[in-house]
Design an enzyme around this catalytic site. Structure first.
Site, PDB file in Angstrom:
ATOM      1  N   HIS A 219       3.740  -0.902  -2.687  1.00 45.45           N
ATOM      2  CA  HIS A 219       5.005  -1.735  -3.384  1.00 45.45           C
ATOM      3  C   HIS A 219       4.577  -2.891  -4.150  1.00 45.45           C
ATOM      4  O   HIS A 219       3.551  -3.027  -4.890  1.00 45.45           O
ATOM      5  CB  HIS A 219       5.873  -1.734  -2.500  1.00 45.45           C
ATOM      6  N   HIS A 259       5.210   5.201 -10.846  1.00 42.05           N
ATOM      7  CA  HIS A 259       6.434   4.683 -10.393  1.00 42.05           C
ATOM      8  C   HIS A 259       7.411   5.791  -9.736  1.00 42.05           C
ATOM      9  O   HIS A 259       7.415   6.981 -10.448  1.00 42.05           O
ATOM     10  CB  HIS A 259       7.146   3.735 -11.483  1.00 42.05           C
ATOM     11  N   ASP A 314       3.321  -4.110 -12.230  1.00 40.02           N
ATOM     12  CA  ASP A 314       1.996  -5.082 -11.407  1.00 40.02           C
ATOM     13  C   ASP A 314       0.909  -4.722 -12.161  1.00 40.02           C
ATOM     14  O   ASP A 314      -0.179  -5.498 -11.834  1.00 40.02           O
ATOM     15  CB  ASP A 314       2.208  -4.410 -10.159  1.00 40.02           C
TER      16      ASP A 314
HETATM   17  N1  CMC Z   1      -3.062   7.056  -9.426  1.00 42.86           N
HETATM   18  C1  CMC Z   1      -3.235   8.176  -9.202  1.00 42.86           C
HETATM   19  N2  CMC Z   1      -2.481   9.162  -8.898  1.00 42.86           N
HETATM   20  C2  CMC Z   1      -1.052   8.984  -8.762  1.00 42.86           C
HETATM   21  C3  CMC Z   1      -0.815   7.667  -9.091  1.00 42.86           C
HETATM   22  C4  CMC Z   1      -1.498   6.416  -9.323  1.00 42.86           C
HETATM   23  N3  CMC Z   1      -1.343   5.297  -9.457  1.00 42.86           N
HETATM   24  N4  CMC Z   1       0.549   7.496  -9.081  1.00 42.86           N
HETATM   25  C5  CMC Z   1       0.975   8.695  -8.714  1.00 42.86           C
HETATM   26  N5  CMC Z   1      -0.103   9.581  -8.820  1.00 42.86           N
HETATM   27  C6  CMC Z   1      -0.071  11.020  -8.283  1.00 42.86           C
HETATM   28  C7  CMC Z   1      -0.172  11.314  -7.027  1.00 42.86           C
HETATM   29  O1  CMC Z   1      -1.413  11.193  -6.285  1.00 42.86           O
HETATM   30  C8  CMC Z   1       0.700  12.563  -6.724  1.00 42.86           C
HETATM   31  O2  CMC Z   1      -0.305  13.821  -7.079  1.00 42.86           O
HETATM   32  P1  CMC Z   1      -0.159  15.128  -6.490  1.00 42.86           P
HETATM   33  O3  CMC Z   1       1.220  15.514  -6.814  1.00 42.86           O
HETATM   34  O4  CMC Z   1      -1.183  15.851  -7.129  1.00 42.86           O
HETATM   35  O5  CMC Z   1      -0.566  14.862  -4.965  1.00 42.86           O
HETATM   36  C9  CMC Z   1       1.723  12.390  -7.719  1.00 42.86           C
HETATM   37  O6  CMC Z   1       1.121  11.505  -8.643  1.00 42.86           O
HETATM   38  C10 CMC Z   1       3.043  11.973  -7.205  1.00 42.86           C
HETATM   39  O7  CMC Z   1       2.640  10.681  -6.468  1.00 42.86           O
HETATM   40  P2  CMC Z   1       3.665  10.166  -5.281  1.00 42.86           P
HETATM   41  O8  CMC Z   1       2.954   9.196  -4.714  1.00 42.86           O
HETATM   42  O9  CMC Z   1       4.155  11.305  -4.515  1.00 42.86           O
HETATM   43  O10 CMC Z   1       4.792   9.585  -6.111  1.00 42.86           O
HETATM   44  P3  CMC Z   1       5.674   8.533  -5.929  1.00 42.86           P
HETATM   45  O11 CMC Z   1       6.874   8.794  -6.600  1.00 42.86           O
HETATM   46  O12 CMC Z   1       5.804   8.118  -4.549  1.00 42.86           O
HETATM   47  O13 CMC Z   1       4.562   7.268  -6.622  1.00 42.86           O
HETATM   48  C11 CMC Z   1       3.994   5.151  -6.287  1.00 42.86           C
HETATM   49  C12 CMC Z   1       5.238   6.069  -6.814  1.00 42.86           C
HETATM   50  C13 CMC Z   1       4.285   3.792  -6.927  1.00 42.86           C
HETATM   51  C14 CMC Z   1       3.785   5.066  -4.900  1.00 42.86           C
HETATM   52  C15 CMC Z   1       2.446   5.743  -7.141  1.00 42.86           C
HETATM   53  O14 CMC Z   1       2.687   5.930  -8.387  1.00 42.86           O
HETATM   54  C16 CMC Z   1       1.373   4.896  -6.685  1.00 42.86           C
HETATM   55  O15 CMC Z   1       0.816   5.134  -5.612  1.00 42.86           O
HETATM   56  N6  CMC Z   1       1.029   3.878  -7.565  1.00 42.86           N
HETATM   57  C17 CMC Z   1       0.020   2.906  -7.291  1.00 42.86           C
HETATM   58  C18 CMC Z   1       0.590   1.745  -6.749  1.00 42.86           C
HETATM   59  C19 CMC Z   1       1.395   0.950  -7.414  1.00 42.86           C
HETATM   60  O16 CMC Z   1       1.061   0.606  -8.398  1.00 42.86           O
HETATM   61  N7  CMC Z   1       2.464   0.456  -6.848  1.00 42.86           N
HETATM   62  C20 CMC Z   1       3.358  -0.509  -7.740  1.00 42.86           C
HETATM   63  C21 CMC Z   1       5.011   0.299  -7.715  1.00 42.86           C
HETATM   64  S1  CMC Z   1       5.880  -0.464  -9.146  1.00 42.86           S
HETATM   65  C22 CMC Z   1       6.109  -2.035  -8.651  1.00 42.86           C
HETATM   66  C23 CMC Z   1       6.431  -2.290  -7.526  1.00 42.86           C
HETATM   67  O17 CMC Z   1       7.306  -1.605  -6.835  1.00 42.86           O
HETATM   68  O18 CMC Z   1       5.942  -3.108  -6.675  1.00 42.86           O
END
Ligand code: CMC
Length: 381
Positions: A219, A259, A314
């Protein structure tokens, strides 16, 4: 098991008049106003703080009245300052904010009341300015500076944190950052705070809970984690190899990408990127990271774009903070994110408690053993 919504994905937990996100088209509006319109139209952070708490943009007299309530919050009790300065300088900046808000929860008498909630929220927004400036100065070993309320919230904060008069460019960038991060519907931090206030716990405890959730790298922690990745890569020509070794192999996540709601470029990231382009040349590290980020963004979009994974806010905000003079240290960029987001948290708390209150108490589907008889420890084989 089908009853479970993992990560509460697509579960609606409240209605809101505050913020709307169109994740497919990359649109973010606050009470109907697009963030692009607010930034290009020259809105001040304090006008938008008012918009969140009162639902409409203020007239001049209303804004003056609101600002004086916020300014009253700049004075925080001495024990709050001690809660920060008694902790080690190596502490996480967001954890220090939590300590400060937990100590306000200990000392302030607060009761939810429609006639006073917004006044308290205004003073909490003021408290947050002083707390964040103190946290920044403490982790950097600098003497604390009492806020001198001249020129609006962004300028007052920069003056108190940096200990000098900010330039117009810096104030404009800080003002934009405050607006861009101000609310984002019900992400993990807002939801955590809502769970706290749904028990009718106090507003300071709600903020403490929200900060705890914001701190994590998935986050708000990504604000710092993204730029830490740029620092680790070091230079533009090292990007491709780093990306192959760490991201294409799936070893690590690309911080500042992806996201839960946006399936396209985050509109806030676009604006932060414009500020980063303009301000980065003022600071050699920021410029180096800006160049790393440009190349990384290109590779990231080529690799992940088809899956709807794009830069989020971010990815670019850290370079803007660094260009303004904030070094990468102790999660301070996430603490700056919190300085903005506190308004959204407070507005959601008020909307929830005043208009749609119900204790948040979900269920879990039990998957453990059936009934068993207790065996005293001496008889267990
Ligand atoms: N790098 C690599 N793979 C990713 C990323 C990433 N940044 N984001 C999503 N994926 C992949 C993930 O590995 C998964 O793949 P698979 O289905 O093959 O296992 C798929 O995409 C879905 O990921 P998820 O974590 O289930 O999806 P989510 O909806 O929970 O993701 C997230 C949201 C923000 C947790 C994720 O995109 C992430 O970890 N991003 C990196 C951290 C980040 O930048 N966070 C800031 C979010 S926005 C501002 C805020 O809220 O602070």
């Amino acid at each position: 098991m089908e009853r479970i919504s993992r990560g509460l994905e697509d579960v609606d937990i409240k209605w809101t008049r505050l913020t709307t996100i169109d994740g497919e088209r990359g649109i973010l509006r606050y009470a109907g106003y697009s963030v692009e319109d607010l930034i290009s139209g020259g809105a001040s952070a304090e006008e938008i703080q008012y918009l969140f708490l009162y639902g409409e943009l203020p007239r001049e007299g209303e804004l003056r009245d609101f600002v004086s309530k916020v300014e009253r919050g700049y004075r925080v009790p001495a024990h709050v300052t001690s809660a920060i300065s008694n902790l080690p300088r190596s502490s996480d900046a967001v954890a220090l904010q939590m300590g400060a808000f937990a100590s306000l929860a200990a000392s302030e008498r607060f009761k939810w009341d429609k006639t006073t909630d917004r006044d308290v929220a205004a003073s909490v927004i003021g408290n947050m300015l002083t707390i964040t400036a103190d946290v920044y100065r403490h982790v950097n070993g600098l003497p604390l500076v009492e806020p001198d309320p001249r020129g609006g919230y962004a300028r007052t904060f920069l003056r108190a944190a940096l200990g000098r008069e900010p330039t117009d460019d810096e104030s404009r960038a800080m003002n934009a950052a405050l607006i861009l991060y101000m609310d984002h519907e019900v992400p993990a931090s807002t939801t955590a705070g809502l769970v706290v206030v749904s028990t009718l716990s106090d507003i300071y405890s709600g903020v403490t809970g929200a900060l705890a959730a914001l701190k994590g790298p998935l986050h708000g922690g990504a604000a710092e984690a993204a730029i830490a990745q740029f620092a680790e890569i070091g230079s533009e020509d090292a990007v491709e190899r780093w990306f192959q070794e760490n991201i294409v192999t799936g070893k690590r996540r690309l911080m500042g990408f992806g996201h839960r709601v946006y399936r396209t470029y985050d509109p806030r990231a676009r604006i932060f990127k414009e500020f980063a382009e303009r301000l980065a040349p003022r600071n050699p590290d920021a410029l180096r990271y800006y160049r790393v980020a440009l190349r990384l963004e290109e590779l990231g979009i080529a690799h992940f774009g088809s899956k709807g994974i794009y830069p989020n806010t971010d990815f670019w905000s850290g370079i803007v903070y660094m260009s303004m003079g904030f070094p990468l240290k102790n999660n301070i960029y996430t603490a700056l994110f919190a300085l903005s987001r506190i308004t959204g948290w407070l507005a959601h708390f008020i909307e929830y408690v005043e208009e749609q209150h119900r204790l948040i108490r979900p269920r879990a589907v039990y998957t453990g053993p059936g009934e068993r008889k207790f065996v005293p420890i001496s008889q267990r084989s």
